[in-house]
Design a protein around this motif. Structure first.
Motif, PDB file in Angstrom:
ATOM      1  N   GLN A  50       4.738 -11.370  -8.175  1.00  0.00           N
ATOM      2  CA  GLN A  50       4.040 -11.319  -6.894  1.00  0.00           C
ATOM      3  C   GLN A  50       4.926 -10.738  -5.799  1.00  0.00           C
ATOM      4  O   GLN A  50       4.474  -9.946  -4.972  1.00  0.00           O
ATOM      5  CB  GLN A  50       3.558 -12.712  -6.490  1.00  0.00           C
ATOM      6  CG  GLN A  50       2.401 -13.203  -7.318  1.00  0.00           C
ATOM      7  CD  GLN A  50       2.027 -14.633  -6.976  1.00  0.00           C
ATOM      8  OE1 GLN A  50       2.812 -15.378  -6.397  1.00  0.00           O
ATOM      9  NE2 GLN A  50       0.826 -15.027  -7.365  1.00  0.00           N
ATOM     10  N   LYS A  51       6.199 -11.086  -5.817  1.00  0.00           N
ATOM     11  CA  LYS A  51       7.124 -10.545  -4.836  1.00  0.00           C
ATOM     12  C   LYS A  51       7.288  -9.044  -5.028  1.00  0.00           C
ATOM     13  O   LYS A  51       7.305  -8.284  -4.049  1.00  0.00           O
ATOM     14  CB  LYS A  51       8.475 -11.248  -4.950  1.00  0.00           C
ATOM     15  CG  LYS A  51       9.486 -10.812  -3.932  1.00  0.00           C
ATOM     16  CD  LYS A  51      10.782 -11.573  -4.083  1.00  0.00           C
ATOM     17  CE  LYS A  51      11.819 -11.105  -3.094  1.00  0.00           C
ATOM     18  NZ  LYS A  51      13.095 -11.802  -3.278  1.00  0.00           N
ATOM     19  N   GLN A  53       5.100  -7.005  -6.332  1.00  0.00           N
ATOM     20  CA  GLN A  53       3.864  -6.353  -5.895  1.00  0.00           C
ATOM     21  C   GLN A  53       3.819  -6.237  -4.379  1.00  0.00           C
ATOM     22  O   GLN A  53       3.410  -5.207  -3.834  1.00  0.00           O
ATOM     23  CB  GLN A  53       2.652  -7.140  -6.389  1.00  0.00           C
ATOM     24  CG  GLN A  53       2.407  -7.036  -7.872  1.00  0.00           C
ATOM     25  CD  GLN A  53       1.310  -7.968  -8.351  1.00  0.00           C
ATOM     26  OE1 GLN A  53       0.915  -8.892  -7.647  1.00  0.00           O
ATOM     27  NE2 GLN A  53       0.829  -7.733  -9.570  1.00  0.00           N
ATOM     28  N   TYR A  54       4.243  -7.270  -3.700  1.00  0.00           N
ATOM     29  CA  TYR A  54       4.257  -7.257  -2.238  1.00  0.00           C
ATOM     30  C   TYR A  54       5.188  -6.160  -1.712  1.00  0.00           C
ATOM     31  O   TYR A  54       4.825  -5.394  -0.815  1.00  0.00           O
ATOM     32  CB  TYR A  54       4.689  -8.631  -1.728  1.00  0.00           C
ATOM     33  CG  TYR A  54       4.909  -8.695  -0.241  1.00  0.00           C
ATOM     34  CD1 TYR A  54       3.836  -8.685   0.640  1.00  0.00           C
ATOM     35  CD2 TYR A  54       6.199  -8.774   0.286  1.00  0.00           C
ATOM     36  CE1 TYR A  54       4.028  -8.747   2.008  1.00  0.00           C
ATOM     37  CE2 TYR A  54       6.403  -8.836   1.639  1.00  0.00           C
ATOM     38  CZ  TYR A  54       5.315  -8.821   2.495  1.00  0.00           C
ATOM     39  OH  TYR A  54       5.513  -8.881   3.848  1.00  0.00           O
ATOM     40  N   GLN A  56       6.163  -3.511  -3.297  1.00  0.00           N
ATOM     41  CA  GLN A  56       5.594  -2.214  -3.659  1.00  0.00           C
ATOM     42  C   GLN A  56       4.526  -1.797  -2.645  1.00  0.00           C
ATOM     43  O   GLN A  56       4.474  -0.638  -2.236  1.00  0.00           O
ATOM     44  CB  GLN A  56       4.988  -2.279  -5.070  1.00  0.00           C
ATOM     45  CG  GLN A  56       4.494  -0.949  -5.584  1.00  0.00           C
ATOM     46  CD  GLN A  56       5.637   0.031  -5.808  1.00  0.00           C
ATOM     47  OE1 GLN A  56       6.752  -0.379  -6.114  1.00  0.00           O
ATOM     48  NE2 GLN A  56       5.365   1.299  -5.633  1.00  0.00           N
ATOM     49  N   ARG A  57       3.673  -2.743  -2.241  1.00  0.00           N
ATOM     50  CA  ARG A  57       2.640  -2.436  -1.242  1.00  0.00           C
ATOM     51  C   ARG A  57       3.262  -2.024   0.084  1.00  0.00           C
ATOM     52  O   ARG A  57       2.799  -1.086   0.739  1.00  0.00           O
ATOM     53  CB  ARG A  57       1.726  -3.649  -1.035  1.00  0.00           C
ATOM     54  CG  ARG A  57       0.486  -3.584  -1.900  1.00  0.00           C
ATOM     55  CD  ARG A  57      -0.492  -4.691  -1.523  1.00  0.00           C
ATOM     56  NE  ARG A  57      -0.371  -5.729  -2.547  1.00  0.00           N
ATOM     57  CZ  ARG A  57      -0.052  -6.998  -2.331  1.00  0.00           C
ATOM     58  NH1 ARG A  57       0.105  -7.457  -1.119  1.00  0.00           N
ATOM     59  NH2 ARG A  57       0.065  -7.847  -3.323  1.00  0.00           N
ATOM     60  N   LEU A  58       4.341  -2.701   0.489  1.00  0.00           N
ATOM     61  CA  LEU A  58       5.017  -2.347   1.728  1.00  0.00           C
ATOM     62  C   LEU A  58       5.578  -0.932   1.655  1.00  0.00           C
ATOM     63  O   LEU A  58       5.479  -0.165   2.617  1.00  0.00           O
ATOM     64  CB  LEU A  58       6.134  -3.328   2.019  1.00  0.00           C
ATOM     65  CG  LEU A  58       5.731  -4.724   2.491  1.00  0.00           C
ATOM     66  CD1 LEU A  58       6.989  -5.577   2.699  1.00  0.00           C
ATOM     67  CD2 LEU A  58       4.940  -4.650   3.767  1.00  0.00           C
ATOM     68  N   ARG A  59       6.162  -0.579   0.532  1.00  0.00           N
ATOM     69  CA  ARG A  59       6.746   0.756   0.373  1.00  0.00           C
ATOM     70  C   ARG A  59       5.662   1.835   0.367  1.00  0.00           C
ATOM     71  O   ARG A  59       5.843   2.918   0.906  1.00  0.00           O
ATOM     72  CB  ARG A  59       7.568   0.828  -0.900  1.00  0.00           C
ATOM     73  CG  ARG A  59       8.858   0.063  -0.783  1.00  0.00           C
ATOM     74  CD  ARG A  59       9.716   0.202  -2.004  1.00  0.00           C
ATOM     75  NE  ARG A  59      10.958  -0.540  -1.830  1.00  0.00           N
ATOM     76  CZ  ARG A  59      11.752  -0.885  -2.808  1.00  0.00           C
ATOM     77  NH1 ARG A  59      11.466  -0.555  -4.045  1.00  0.00           N
ATOM     78  NH2 ARG A  59      12.855  -1.555  -2.549  1.00  0.00           N
ATOM     79  N   GLU A  60       4.519   1.529  -0.268  1.00  0.00           N
ATOM     80  CA  GLU A  60       3.430   2.498  -0.289  1.00  0.00           C
ATOM     81  C   GLU A  60       2.869   2.713   1.117  1.00  0.00           C
ATOM     82  O   GLU A  60       2.538   3.833   1.490  1.00  0.00           O
ATOM     83  CB  GLU A  60       2.325   2.030  -1.232  1.00  0.00           C
ATOM     84  CG  GLU A  60       2.677   2.145  -2.691  1.00  0.00           C
ATOM     85  CD  GLU A  60       1.621   1.566  -3.616  1.00  0.00           C
ATOM     86  OE1 GLU A  60       0.609   1.028  -3.114  1.00  0.00           O
ATOM     87  OE2 GLU A  60       1.818   1.640  -4.827  1.00  0.00           O
ATOM     88  N   GLN A  61       2.777   1.646   1.907  1.00  0.00           N
ATOM     89  CA  GLN A  61       2.275   1.775   3.272  1.00  0.00           C
ATOM     90  C   GLN A  61       3.251   2.557   4.135  1.00  0.00           C
ATOM     91  O   GLN A  61       2.853   3.308   5.013  1.00  0.00           O
ATOM     92  CB  GLN A  61       2.034   0.402   3.889  1.00  0.00           C
ATOM     93  CG  GLN A  61       0.842  -0.310   3.314  1.00  0.00           C
ATOM     94  CD  GLN A  61       0.680  -1.717   3.894  1.00  0.00           C
ATOM     95  OE1 GLN A  61       1.529  -2.174   4.662  1.00  0.00           O
ATOM     96  NE2 GLN A  61      -0.400  -2.380   3.505  1.00  0.00           N
ATOM     97  N   ASP A  63       5.139   4.978   3.083  1.00  0.00           N
ATOM     98  CA  ASP A  63       5.087   6.384   2.669  1.00  0.00           C
ATOM     99  C   ASP A  63       3.886   7.108   3.279  1.00  0.00           C
ATOM    100  O   ASP A  63       3.915   8.306   3.485  1.00  0.00           O
ATOM    101  CB  ASP A  63       5.030   6.491   1.141  1.00  0.00           C
ATOM    102  CG  ASP A  63       6.364   6.123   0.503  1.00  0.00           C
ATOM    103  OD1 ASP A  63       7.377   6.128   1.220  1.00  0.00           O
ATOM    104  OD2 ASP A  63       6.365   5.827  -0.703  1.00  0.00           O
TER     105      ASP A  63
END
Length: 64
Positions: A50-51, A53-54, A56-61, A63
């Motif tokens: 879960q950490k 995934q979190y 990863q979502r921050l990095r995608e946002q 970019d």
């Protein structure tokens, strides 16, 4: 055991602050909290996923 040498004429508050910083860096308090209660390996692994995934979502946002 942590040893903090106090320099000549040093304020005790400053030495205490150095001790607290060194204590936090060693991770002793965090380790004691983890040992208080047993966590199953599956629960620990799920929390790691879960950490990840979190993050990863921050990095995608970032970019976008």
């Amino acid at each position: 055991m942590l040893i903090i040498p106090i320099k000549e004429g040093e304020n005790i508050d400053r030495a205490l602050k150095r001790f607290k910083r060194k204590f936090d860096k060693t991770g002793t308090k965090r380790q004691l909290q983890e040992r208080k209660q047993f966590t199953k390996p599956s629960v620990r692994k799920r929390a790691q996923v879960q950490k990840a995934q979190y993050i990863q979502r921050l990095r995608e946002q970032a970019d976008i």
